[in-house]
Enzyme design. Sequence first.
Site, PDB file in Angstrom:
ATOM      1  N   GLY A  16     -15.780   3.317   3.450  1.00 47.54           N
ATOM      2  CA  GLY A  16     -14.491   3.994   3.311  1.00 47.54           C
ATOM      3  C   GLY A  16     -13.691   3.551   2.100  1.00 47.54           C
ATOM      4  N   GLN A  17     -14.368   2.919   1.128  1.00 49.13           N
ATOM      5  CA  GLN A  17     -13.657   2.468  -0.077  1.00 49.13           C
ATOM      6  C   GLN A  17     -13.298   3.667  -0.957  1.00 49.13           C
ATOM      7  OE1 GLN A  17     -15.820  -0.407  -2.452  1.00 49.13           O
ATOM      8  NE2 GLN A  17     -14.054  -0.809  -3.765  1.00 49.13           N
ATOM      9  N   ASP A  24       0.854  -1.193   0.000  1.00 52.98           N
ATOM     10  CA  ASP A  24       0.000   0.000   0.000  1.00 52.98           C
ATOM     11  C   ASP A  24       0.893   1.248   0.000  1.00 52.98           C
ATOM     12  OD1 ASP A  24      -3.206   0.586   1.058  1.00 52.98           O
ATOM     13  OD2 ASP A  24      -1.743   2.225   1.138  1.00 52.98           O
ATOM     14  N   HIS A  52      -7.019  -5.363   2.419  1.00 55.14           N
ATOM     15  CA  HIS A  52      -5.812  -4.886   3.094  1.00 55.14           C
ATOM     16  C   HIS A  52      -5.301  -6.016   3.986  1.00 55.14           C
ATOM     17  CE1 HIS A  52      -6.635  -0.465   2.363  1.00 55.14           C
ATOM     18  NE2 HIS A  52      -7.847  -0.966   2.169  1.00 55.14           N
ATOM     19  N   HIS A 111     -10.332  -5.049  -3.204  1.00 58.15           N
ATOM     20  CA  HIS A 111      -9.022  -5.247  -2.584  1.00 58.15           C
ATOM     21  C   HIS A 111      -9.193  -5.535  -1.103  1.00 58.15           C
ATOM     22  CE1 HIS A 111      -9.958  -0.932  -2.424  1.00 58.15           C
ATOM     23  NE2 HIS A 111      -9.298  -0.907  -1.271  1.00 58.15           N
TER      24      HIS A 111
END
Length: 112
Positions: free
Chosen positions: A91-92, A30, A100, A98
């Site tokens: 909160g995308q 990230d 995390h 994906h």
Amino acid sequence: MEDCIFCRIINEEVPAKKVYEDSEFLVFADVNPQAPVHNLVIPKKHISNIMEIRDGEMLGRLFEVVQKVAQQEGIASDGFRVVNNCGENGGQTVDHLHFHLLGGRFMEWPPG
Ligand code: DGP
């Protein structure tokens, strides 16, 4: 998908630190790490988010990749957190499915 940043990473049009790759999945660091280990696990096929998943078996294979990468990154035995943000309230910020993978420190709860 042309205007998707993660598709552009898959196509090597945008650089990323790759951690794992096979024909179906890519894992990369990230850009804004929230833990000593912070990778993003993505399918190469463009799927916007959890609500667009049609192939449930793909998720099983994706989590096998999570296991492999957790071992590879040395966070499997101490534990780690897998997070998916879905949609606006989730909160995308990138509309390519994906997960995390966060580890290397103790994770607080609850999230903000
Ligand atoms: P989310 O908020 O769940 O949609 O997470 C998107 C994550 O993607 C965020 O933690 C930052 C990361 N990210 C966004 N753009 C890039 C990029 O161009 N390269 C990398 N490596 N990560 C990115």
